[in-house]
Structures are given as structure tokens and as C-alpha cells.
Design an enzyme around this catalytic site. Sequence first.
Site, PDB file in Angstrom:
ATOM      1  N   GLY A  29      23.777  57.760  39.142  1.00 49.37           N
ATOM      2  CA  GLY A  29      25.096  57.650  38.521  1.00 49.37           C
ATOM      3  C   GLY A  29      25.977  58.841  38.790  1.00 49.37           C
ATOM      4  CG  ASP A  75      27.404  59.140  50.899  1.00 52.30           C
ATOM      5  OD1 ASP A  75      28.098  58.126  50.655  1.00 52.30           O
ATOM      6  OD2 ASP A  75      26.464  59.518  50.170  1.00 52.30           O
ATOM      7  CG  HIS A  94      25.845  56.066  48.241  1.00 51.17           C
ATOM      8  ND1 HIS A  94      26.024  57.426  48.336  1.00 51.17           N
ATOM      9  CD2 HIS A  94      25.447  55.836  46.968  1.00 51.17           C
ATOM     10  CE1 HIS A  94      25.744  57.986  47.166  1.00 51.17           C
ATOM     11  NE2 HIS A  94      25.391  57.037  46.322  1.00 51.17           N
ATOM     12  CB  SER A 111      25.735  62.650  49.370  1.00 52.78           C
ATOM     13  OG  SER A 111      25.052  61.680  50.151  1.00 52.78           O
ATOM     14  CB  SER A 124      26.469  58.633  43.741  1.00 54.54           C
ATOM     15  OG  SER A 124      25.178  58.797  44.250  1.00 54.54           O
TER      16      SER A 124
END
Length: 381
Positions: free
Chosen positions: A333, A253, A225, A350, A335
Amino acid sequence: MRHTTVLRTGLSALLVLGAWTAVGPSTASATPAGSAELPASASLLSAMQRDLGLTEGQARTRLAEEKAATALEPKAQRAAGSAYGGSWFDPATGKLTVAVTDAGKAGAVRAAGARTRIVEHSAAQLDATMKRIDALSAPDGVASWRVDPAASRVVVNVIGSAQRDNDVRAFVAKARKAGPVTVERAAEAPQTFAAGTVGGDPYYTGNVRCSIGFSVHGGFVTAGHCGGVGQQVCGWDNSYIGNFQGSSFPGDDYAWVNVGSGWWTVPVVLGWGTVPDQLVRGSNEAPIGASICRSGSTTRWHCGRALAKNETVNYSQGAVRQMTKTSVCAQGGDSGGSFISGDQAQGVTSGGWGNCSSGGETWYQPINEILNRYGLRLHTA
């Protein structure tokens, strides 16, 4: 967050390694059971004491037990054969427990070194139920669904405020027809952990900041993402790193970015001065119940436990399948950042719910699925 020039230099050399990991939520820098001393850093042990409520001695013991359980899990699964119903690590006993549907297989599993529990449904039956539910269209009021091997059921998590929603009720009714299902209440709706640009952090795609996961030969892996195929990636100093070569979200993801222009990869997870940088030596999958740690560009090191595997998470952008849920917190942030157990890579961050002030839960996309999907090779020490 600000970093010194020395730290930044280290980052440019290691950035491709992964947003940080090693001691996150509850790592497992273990040595085989019975070893006299674990090669665990003081910072790692301190993080486990802080996040898991352990003494230093308990943390060292936990790491050794978890490493032994991780090595035992595939052997126990082979011993159970088609009767295998899943497995999990029990911190109270320090042992791996394996669910089996056939009492006749329990002896072989115990001989391999694991405890056993007789259950009604095999892992194959539960996975088939998951696939049937994955084929349904879930409303926003459904947070996720997962296999629970201890309960021998598929658990559907419904957001408390949406329990009486007609669409939610209809989804649950269809899910119950798919196989053995139970419904639990979810605290909050899950969300991804990307964030707008903030100076001095891992990597950027446009105005989105995410965290690097793990180095692979030729690049690094991260969350899907965070960017689509072809998008340019810049580092902390705004210099060009590479481009997204593959990306999938939702459904999955995960993504990978190639590396060049003076950047290179190393088998390390950054400590950012909070903990020592950690070497990555493989990607053996830790069992449910094991401690695990996460590192990300916003909240740095945090630890917790693996709570569930094979969970489908229903984000507002769409469902993501085959995720692992943890008790580790995260924030915007983080991720794409690293989840690690000991020196074994586990996955990339994720999303989740909550924060690192009040607590929460976070899901990661398992690393081996990403490597297999793109034919990548993990960069190991």
C-alpha cells in the site's frame, strides 16, 4: 487506518500532493552549512532520532551537512570532468566524497569543497557496464544490480538460496564479462508494495491501493505498477479523481494521473497528523549516504539513508532500471508514495523487501526522470 473528519478534509485538499513524505526515513530538511538554526520540525527531528539513532543536535547537524553536500555534488562533478567516478555523502565526516580516476583532477575537486578518492573506473565506464547487464535476461534468483562508486564496481545481488542455481551462475558469468563486477548476497527477493483495498487510504485503482507521490501541474506522479494508462483513480472517499495518463512498468516504475472533479494539487507532502505537512520546494537529488524520509498510506513516516543509485531491481514481473536503494522500510500500500530529503522531492516508492517491524530496504524511482519522461512540472512552494 481511521482518520478524523478534519484530517479527511485536509486530505481532499492535499491528496494530489503525494502520499506523504517530508520526514520519512531520514529526511534532510536542512539549511546551508554554517547557519545557526535549521527550520526542522520537532517531529522531523524525532523521526530522525528514532530511525537513525541520532540526538537532536546530531540530527540538526546532519541536515545541514546533507544540504551542503547536495548543493556541492554537481559542482564537484563538473570539476572532475571525464574522471568523475561517482560520489557519496559520508555521515561520519559530514562531507561529500567524490571518486576520480585521474589524480590530476583531485585538486580541482577538493578546491570545490569535496573529499576525493582515486578509483579505477569512471562513472561512464560503470554506467556502460550497467547497460550491458541490463540487456541480459535475469533469473528470479538475481535480486538486483547497481553501481557502487566507492568500490568502483557494479554489484550484482544474488538471493542466498539461489547462489548455486545454474541459471543464476550463468547470469553472473555473463555479467562478469560485461565489465568490473562483484557479487554480493541479497537477504530476500524484492517485491512491489501495492496492496488490496483497505478503507480510508490514499487512492484506488480497482481493488489495488497505492499512495500518491508528488503534485505536478495538472496531476500527481506515482508508481507505474499501480495502474495502466486509462485506468480510473478514486480517492479515499471513493470519489473520482482522474485517470492514468502515462504508466511504465516493468523497465521503469512510474506513472502520472490527471486531477479534476473537485480535486486539486498543492506542493505539500502530508503528515497525516503524525508530523506537520511538508512543503515541496524542488527536486535537487540527494547524494548516496544522505538521510532520506518516506511517507506512505500504510506505514506513514519512516527514515533511513540512500544506499545506492542506478540500481536495476529484478521483480518477478520484470526488471526496473535506474532505481535508488534506501535503508527505509515499507509495506503493501506504500507503493507510489513520496521520498523526500528536506524540502526536495526525491522519488516515488517502488518496492523492496522486509517490513517496518523487522526492517528491510526499499527502492524508489527518481522524480526527475518521471518529470522529464512526461514533460511534467513539479508543483513547488
